[in-house]
Scaffold this motif. Structure first.
Motif, PDB file in Angstrom:
ATOM      1  N   LYS A 341       0.836  -1.195   0.000  1.00 35.87           N
ATOM      2  CA  LYS A 341       0.000   0.000   0.000  1.00 35.87           C
ATOM      3  C   LYS A 341       0.875   1.250   0.000  1.00 35.87           C
ATOM      4  CE  LYS A 341      -3.819  -2.159   2.534  1.00 35.87           C
ATOM      5  NZ  LYS A 341      -4.616  -2.125   3.782  1.00 35.87           N
ATOM      6  N   GLN A 342       0.312   2.337  -0.482  1.00 35.75           N
ATOM      7  CA  GLN A 342       1.052   3.603  -0.539  1.00 35.75           C
ATOM      8  C   GLN A 342       1.232   4.174   0.865  1.00 35.75           C
ATOM      9  OE1 GLN A 342       0.120   6.512  -3.724  1.00 35.75           O
ATOM     10  NE2 GLN A 342      -0.325   7.928  -2.075  1.00 35.75           N
ATOM     11  N   HIS A 353      -2.202  19.274  -1.361  1.00 40.00           N
ATOM     12  CA  HIS A 353      -1.335  18.174  -1.806  1.00 40.00           C
ATOM     13  C   HIS A 353      -2.081  17.307  -2.821  1.00 40.00           C
ATOM     14  CE1 HIS A 353      -3.496  15.454   1.012  1.00 40.00           C
ATOM     15  NE2 HIS A 353      -3.494  16.508   1.816  1.00 40.00           N
ATOM     16  N   TYR A 354      -1.316  16.549  -3.592  1.00 40.15           N
ATOM     17  CA  TYR A 354      -1.856  15.835  -4.749  1.00 40.15           C
ATOM     18  C   TYR A 354      -1.428  14.368  -4.708  1.00 40.15           C
ATOM     19  CZ  TYR A 354      -2.210  20.723  -6.078  1.00 40.15           C
ATOM     20  OH  TYR A 354      -2.477  22.057  -6.085  1.00 40.15           O
ATOM     21  N   ASP A 355      -2.061  13.573  -5.587  1.00 40.06           N
ATOM     22  CA  ASP A 355      -1.741  12.147  -5.651  1.00 40.06           C
ATOM     23  C   ASP A 355      -0.267  11.945  -5.998  1.00 40.06           C
ATOM     24  OD1 ASP A 355      -4.338  11.547  -5.071  1.00 40.06           O
ATOM     25  OD2 ASP A 355      -4.938  11.228  -7.166  1.00 40.06           O
ATOM     26  N   ALA A 356       0.307  10.904  -5.411  1.00 33.67           N
ATOM     27  CA  ALA A 356       1.737  10.641  -5.611  1.00 33.67           C
ATOM     28  C   ALA A 356       1.988  10.043  -6.990  1.00 33.67           C
ATOM     29  CB  ALA A 356       2.259   9.701  -4.533  1.00 33.67           C
ATOM     30  N   LYS A 357       3.143  10.373  -7.555  1.00 34.19           N
ATOM     31  CA  LYS A 357       3.634   9.707  -8.760  1.00 34.19           C
ATOM     32  C   LYS A 357       4.449   8.496  -8.312  1.00 34.19           C
ATOM     33  CE  LYS A 357       6.882  10.245 -12.596  1.00 34.19           C
ATOM     34  NZ  LYS A 357       7.928  11.109 -13.207  1.00 34.19           N
ATOM     35  N   TYR A 375       7.655   6.999  -4.271  1.00 37.88           N
ATOM     36  CA  TYR A 375       6.432   7.798  -4.276  1.00 37.88           C
ATOM     37  C   TYR A 375       6.845   9.271  -4.202  1.00 37.88           C
ATOM     38  CZ  TYR A 375       4.464   3.280  -2.877  1.00 37.88           C
ATOM     39  OH  TYR A 375       4.121   1.953  -2.812  1.00 37.88           O
ATOM     40  N   PHE A 377       5.459  12.913  -3.774  1.00 38.37           N
ATOM     41  CA  PHE A 377       4.305  13.707  -3.371  1.00 38.37           C
ATOM     42  C   PHE A 377       4.595  15.184  -3.650  1.00 38.37           C
ATOM     43  CE2 PHE A 377       4.201   9.912  -0.787  1.00 38.37           C
ATOM     44  CZ  PHE A 377       2.856   9.539  -0.776  1.00 38.37           C
ATOM     45  N   LYS A 505     -11.361   2.712 -12.976  1.00 44.17           N
ATOM     46  CA  LYS A 505     -10.089   3.420 -13.167  1.00 44.17           C
ATOM     47  C   LYS A 505      -8.941   2.440 -13.391  1.00 44.17           C
ATOM     48  CE  LYS A 505      -7.133   6.843 -10.880  1.00 44.17           C
ATOM     49  NZ  LYS A 505      -6.951   7.672  -9.658  1.00 44.17           N
ATOM     50  N   ARG A 506      -8.933   1.338 -12.629  1.00 45.51           N
ATOM     51  CA  ARG A 506      -7.868   0.347 -12.791  1.00 45.51           C
ATOM     52  C   ARG A 506      -7.975  -0.380 -14.116  1.00 45.51           C
ATOM     53  NH1 ARG A 506      -7.987  -1.916  -6.519  1.00 45.51           N
ATOM     54  NH2 ARG A 506      -6.424  -0.462  -5.720  1.00 45.51           N
TER      55      ARG A 506
END
Length: 613
Positions: A341-342, A353-357, A375, A377, A505-506
């Motif tokens: 998990k992230q 803040h935004y979704d991690a790459k 990850y 962020f 989405k997946r």
């Protein structure tokens, strides 16, 4: 002029090809036994070689014959263009006379006035081929342990050719990696071996890439020197608990035998037809793996099983308001890294803040998946001040100590100066206004409207209309926010409601991977979509799911058995298609359609048939 230029360029390319691409390659077995005869050969890829000189062959080898010279040439005519290639091979027949590790130095040959050297050759001599013989005649020859070509019609017993199956561990925890090895042992001239991997439905399985050119080695077993080679290896991650069976595999081997009734002269002109190929069925035995469940999960469990570390880096410690900062979190180690998990980062409430790459830098080894997942962020502080980003915790199950461990990063302190953006300016402006208000009031500028004596807004028609509008607005907002609070309190319902959106989405990501031809990544993403969807719908962690409790839970939600079978079939189809032969694109399309159909059917059924309270 143009034709002359083309001719010169072609001549130049031919000259470069003939000079640069010439090599001298030496070949010999890696391991032999004392008394065993073997070939030592050197090949140069041109027929213009002169003055061949072998390296100094050690006294541990007796030269029985050589060097014999053979020349090979081939020609091709493609679209009217003729191409040719040729080579010369120098061959020795040697016999080892003592044990040890020996080096044959580089050989030399001259091509076009240039001296070319070969590679050094290292040979290990182990055991004694003659000692394994028991008695004379044909029986002694059969037990010599050499991969010899036997006469046609000779019996190939189970002790002449077999496969051993071994697992690095046979008692593991759920998600703990296991290395499964298939090793071939042979006393006969095995030329081919074909077999299909078993359908391991209860495991997430990845094949370890091995060399396509199999190199046999000598190994003593039960007093016999067998030629052995590791044929296949798989890393398996058990997805369910209990006694899991890895079924047996039947391979088809091709063994060369000599047909002594064929005239040697006729055999030479018929492509070596003095040999026949015999098919031999070889069964690799099954193996049982005992998988224990993980202990009760602590809060914040990442799903990781293995050994992991976590680190973090902040690219800046001093910024201005509204300027972005990047926090890089790296999870590294060895284990089930594809299912982690992230990490959760608690940014100050003042930050956007935004979704991690996510960057995957893992690789498959015989110990499992190793490497790191990065990850990145991105966060934007909106106001000036000093802020702290707390330490990031990561909880995993350590397979060495057999308990849960928590690793942490260091906390970060970020100093944010006054920026030029609107949010920072507005915030600073409020501070300035407060300071002015304690000193002197602003002077009201501009024109002002005068009212007649006795004209008041209170108790006027406009007053009562405004009051009624406010009351209606309050009642409406109360009803809306009350329902929203009820919905937010229903965490299970929220998670189930978002299941379709997350799965869609997946699957979209899987479709892009399919279009890019990334087969392994495609199957990983489809499996995440299927397991994640049913976990959200049933409000269960993915690591607690199994085919049995999925069937029970969906039945409890009034889902028809045919729909349950369709979903489990989609999981099986995804696992099977990894190793299915044939059209890779067709297999991926089939898996994608099965997954989409199963998710759609469950969503439709559960919408029509709500679960009983």
């Amino acid at each position: 002029m143009k034709k002359r230029l083309i001719f010169i360029i072609s001549l130049l390319n031919f000259y470069i090809a003939t000079i640069v691409a010439q090599t001298l390659t030496g070949r010999a077995p890696d391991q032999v036994a004392v008394g065993e005869q073997f070939r030592l050969s050197y090949t140069v890829n041109t027929d213009e070689a002169r003055g061949f000189r072998a390296g100094n062959i050690p006294d541990a080898f007796d030269v029985l014959m050589g060097p014999s010279t053979s020349t090979q040439s081939s020609y091709q005519l493609v679209n009217g263009h003729m191409s040719s290639s040729s080579s010369i091979t120098y061959t020795y027949i040697l016999s080892a006379n003592k044990n040890g590790i020996f080096t044959i130095p580089a050989a030399h040959v001259t091509v076009g006035g240039k001296n070319i050297n070969s590679n050094e050759i290292h040979i290990q001599v182990v055991g004694n081929a003659s000692n394994a013989q028991s008695g004379g005649g044909g029986q002694g020859r059969r037990q010599s342990g050499r991969t010899e070509v036997r006469p046609a019609g000779s019996t190939i017993s189970g002790s002449d050719l077999f496969i051993k199956v071994s697992a690095s561990k046979q008692h593991v925890r759920e998600q703990e990696p296991i290395l499964l090895t298939y090793k071939v042992y042979t006393l006969v001239a095995l030329t081919q071996l074909n077999g299909k991997m078993a359908d391991l439905k209860s495991f997430y399985t990845r094949e370890v890439p091995l060399s396509q050119e199999k190199q046999f080695h000598l190994e003593m077993l039960n007093g016999k020197p067998y030629k052995t080679v590791t044929w296949q290896q798989y890393v398996m991650f058990p997805q369910v608990t209990g006694k899991l069976e890895v079924p047996s595999i039947t391979y088809e081997g091709i063994v060369a035998q000599q047909n002594r009734n064929v005239d040697p002269f006729e055999a030479f002109f018929n492509g070596g037809s003095g040999y026949v190929e015999v098919k031999k069925q070889i069964t690799a035995p099954g193996i049982t793996i005992q998988v224990d469940p993980l202990p009760e999960h602590p809060a914040g469990f990442s799903g990781g099983v293995g050994s992991f570390q976590i680190s973090a880096q902040l690219d800046k410690t001093e910024v201005k308001a509204n300027d972005p900062v990047k926090l890089r979190v790296t999870v590294s180690g060895m284990g089930n890294m594809k299912l982690l998990k992230q990490p959760v980062v608690e940014f100050p409430s003042d930050f956007d803040h935004y979704d991690a790459k996510v960057t995957d830098k893992t690789k498959l080894t015989t110990r499992g998946l190793e490497g790191s997942i990065i990850y990145d962020f991105l966060a934007v502080p909106r106001h000036q001040g000093t802020f702290e980003i707390p330490a990031i915790s990561y909880v995993y199950f350590d397979t060495q100590s057999n308990k849960y461990k928590t690793v942490k990063t260091q906390p970060f302190t970020l100093h944010v100066a006054k920026g030029s953006g609107s949010s920072s300016s507005a915030y600073s402006g409020q501070e300035d206004i407060k300071q002015l208000n304690s000193d002197i009031r602003y002077i009201k500028m501009g024109e002002s409207r005068q009212r007649a004596v006795g004209e008041y807004f209170f108790a006027s028609t406009e007053y009562w209309v405004s009051l009624a509008v406010l009351v209606l607005a309050f009642i409406s907002l109360f009803v809306i926010f009350r329902q929203r609070a009820i919905d937010n309190a229903d965490i299970v319902g929220q998670r189930a409601g978002k299941a379709n959106k997350v799965a869609t989405k997946r699957l979209k990501k899987a479709a892009k991977l399919m279009a890019a031809g990334k087969q392994n990544d495609f199957y990983d993403e489809v499996l995440r979509a299927l397991w994640g969807y049913v976990g959200d719908k049933l409000n269960m962690p993915v690591e607690q799911l199994s085919r049995e409790n999925i069937s029970q839970k969906l039945s409890a939600h009034s889902v028809h058995q045919s729909v349950i079978d369709q979903f489990l079939g989609a999981l099986d189809e995804c696992e099977y298609a990894r190793y299915a032969p044939g059209d890779v694109t067709g297999n991926m399309n089939k898996v994608y359609d099965a997954a989409m159909g199963a998710i759609t059917q469950i969503a439709t059924t559960m919408k029509k048939r709500p679960s009983a309270k």
